[in-house]
Design a protein around this motif. Structure first.
Motif, PDB file in Angstrom:
ATOM      1  N   SER A  75       0.846  -1.185   0.000  1.00 17.50           N
ATOM      2  CA  SER A  75       0.000   0.000   0.000  1.00 17.50           C
ATOM      3  C   SER A  75       0.883   1.237   0.000  1.00 17.50           C
ATOM      4  CB  SER A  75      -0.909   0.001   1.234  1.00 17.50           C
ATOM      5  OG  SER A  75      -1.612   1.213   1.336  1.00 17.50           O
ATOM      6  N   THR A  86      -7.236   4.785  -0.070  1.00 12.35           N
ATOM      7  CA  THR A  86      -6.706   3.427  -0.158  1.00 12.35           C
ATOM      8  C   THR A  86      -6.864   2.742   1.187  1.00 12.35           C
ATOM      9  OG1 THR A  86      -5.093   3.893  -1.914  1.00 12.35           O
ATOM     10  CG2 THR A  86      -4.631   2.017  -0.490  1.00 12.35           C
ATOM     11  N   GLY A 108     -15.751  -6.066  -4.113  1.00  9.14           N
ATOM     12  CA  GLY A 108     -14.995  -5.754  -5.323  1.00  9.14           C
ATOM     13  C   GLY A 108     -15.713  -4.917  -6.353  1.00  9.14           C
ATOM     14  N   LEU A 112     -13.255   0.680  -8.318  1.00 10.88           N
ATOM     15  CA  LEU A 112     -12.184   0.283  -7.413  1.00 10.88           C
ATOM     16  C   LEU A 112     -11.036  -0.367  -8.177  1.00 10.88           C
ATOM     17  CD1 LEU A 112     -14.314  -1.582  -4.706  1.00 10.88           C
ATOM     18  CD2 LEU A 112     -13.637   0.831  -4.672  1.00 10.88           C
ATOM     19  N   SER A 114      -8.407  -3.189  -6.797  1.00 10.20           N
ATOM     20  CA  SER A 114      -8.124  -4.018  -5.627  1.00 10.20           C
ATOM     21  C   SER A 114      -7.200  -5.165  -6.010  1.00 10.20           C
ATOM     22  CB  SER A 114      -9.430  -4.564  -5.024  1.00 10.20           C
ATOM     23  OG  SER A 114     -10.201  -5.242  -6.006  1.00 10.20           O
ATOM     24  N   ARG A 115      -6.216  -5.390  -5.172  1.00 13.90           N
ATOM     25  CA  ARG A 115      -5.258  -6.466  -5.410  1.00 13.90           C
ATOM     26  C   ARG A 115      -4.870  -7.108  -4.090  1.00 13.90           C
ATOM     27  NH1 ARG A 115      -0.225  -4.914  -6.946  1.00 13.90           N
ATOM     28  NH2 ARG A 115       0.149  -7.041  -7.610  1.00 13.90           N
ATOM     29  N   LEU A 154      -5.745  -7.500   1.260  1.00 14.13           N
ATOM     30  CA  LEU A 154      -6.213  -6.813   0.067  1.00 14.13           C
ATOM     31  C   LEU A 154      -5.885  -5.323   0.201  1.00 14.13           C
ATOM     32  CD1 LEU A 154      -9.803  -8.299  -0.506  1.00 14.13           C
ATOM     33  CD2 LEU A 154      -7.612  -9.145  -1.378  1.00 14.13           C
ATOM     34  N   VAL A 156      -7.026  -1.883  -1.490  1.00  7.60           N
ATOM     35  CA  VAL A 156      -8.150  -1.406  -2.309  1.00  7.60           C
ATOM     36  C   VAL A 156      -8.079   0.111  -2.417  1.00  7.60           C
ATOM     37  CG1 VAL A 156     -10.651  -1.439  -2.630  1.00  7.60           C
ATOM     38  CG2 VAL A 156      -9.523  -3.323  -1.401  1.00  7.60           C
ATOM     39  N   THR A 157      -8.137   0.616  -3.654  1.00  7.03           N
ATOM     40  CA  THR A 157      -8.134   2.061  -3.903  1.00  7.03           C
ATOM     41  C   THR A 157      -9.425   2.441  -4.606  1.00  7.03           C
ATOM     42  OG1 THR A 157      -5.720   2.191  -4.053  1.00  7.03           O
ATOM     43  CG2 THR A 157      -6.978   3.940  -5.130  1.00  7.03           C
ATOM     44  N   VAL A 167     -16.593  -1.391   1.475  1.00  6.45           N
ATOM     45  CA  VAL A 167     -15.542  -2.388   1.248  1.00  6.45           C
ATOM     46  C   VAL A 167     -15.014  -2.919   2.575  1.00  6.45           C
ATOM     47  CG1 VAL A 167     -13.188  -2.695   0.390  1.00  6.45           C
ATOM     48  CG2 VAL A 167     -14.882  -1.496  -1.010  1.00  6.45           C
TER      49      VAL A 167
END
Length: 206
Positions: A75, A86, A108, A112, A114-115, A154, A156-157, A167
């Motif tokens: 991140s 984020t 998801g 977004l 997300s990884r 995860l 997530v942005t 989320v």
């Protein structure tokens, strides 16, 4: 398209943004700051790019693959003046398979990126990847976990303020509860493998 562009951004050593000054451009640069990794270079003036960065053979293929690997996702964060946010969501506990499917759209869906990685208690030997962009999410078996239990993480942005709370709540609700976790992994081994269509057959090597 969003997933393809995000993958290119994450692999690159150098990101060059050539945008006319405007509020939209500033918001776009803010988003890029959140999506890029700490070791990536961001240049906003293409005429200021050192030719050695382009022609000097400096691209590190291994580093690019590491940035793309869900096991090493980081991140970076960034400015938030235009509403970009984020979340870095992590837990030692796995996702509950049925609850993950129940909450996957909330986790998801939407605008977004997300990884990351996750695991489920009925297959502790598998690290699963999570790769989402623009409301589309791809999951699958990524690697064997080895001797240690994997972790769930995860990054997530997003750009819509209300999505952050949605989320976060979906992530927490998708996890095995502390009470379920205290019972160990044995009760999960004979359960129906509801994620087999996405992760493959349980027990298969990755």
């Amino acid at each position: 398209m969003g997933e393809a562009l995000a993958a290119q951004l994450e692999y690159s050593l150098l990101v060059v943004a050539d945008l006319a000054p405007s509020a939209v451009a500033e918001a776009g640069l803010e988003l890029v700051e959140h999506l890029r990794a700490p070791d990536q270079l961001l240049v906003t003036d293409p005429y200021a790019v050192d030719p050695a960065l382009l022609l000097g053979g400096l691209l590190d293929h291994a580093a690019g693959l590491r940035r793309r690997d869900p096991r090493t996702v980081e991140s970076h964060g960034g400015p938030t003046a235009h509403g970009t946010w984020t979340l870095d969501l992590s837990s030692e506990r796995p996702f509950h398979p049925e609850r993950l499917l129940e909450h996957i759209e909330a986790l998801g869906g939407g605008a977004l990126r997300s990884r990351g990685r996750f695991w489920v208690p009925d297959r502790p030997g598998t690290i699963a990847r999570w790769d989402g962009a623009g409301g589309q999410v791809s999951v699958g078996a990524h690697a064997d976990s080895g001797r240690d239990l994997p972790t769930t993480r995860l990054v997530v942005t997003g750009v819509v303020a209300a999505d952050a709370d949605r989320v976060h709540r979906a992530f927490v609700r998708s996890l095995v509860t502390p009470e379920e976790w205290a019972r160990g992994l044995a009760p999960w081994m004979d359960r129906e493998d509801v994620l087999a269509p996405w992760l493959g057959e349980r027990g298969a090597r990755v």
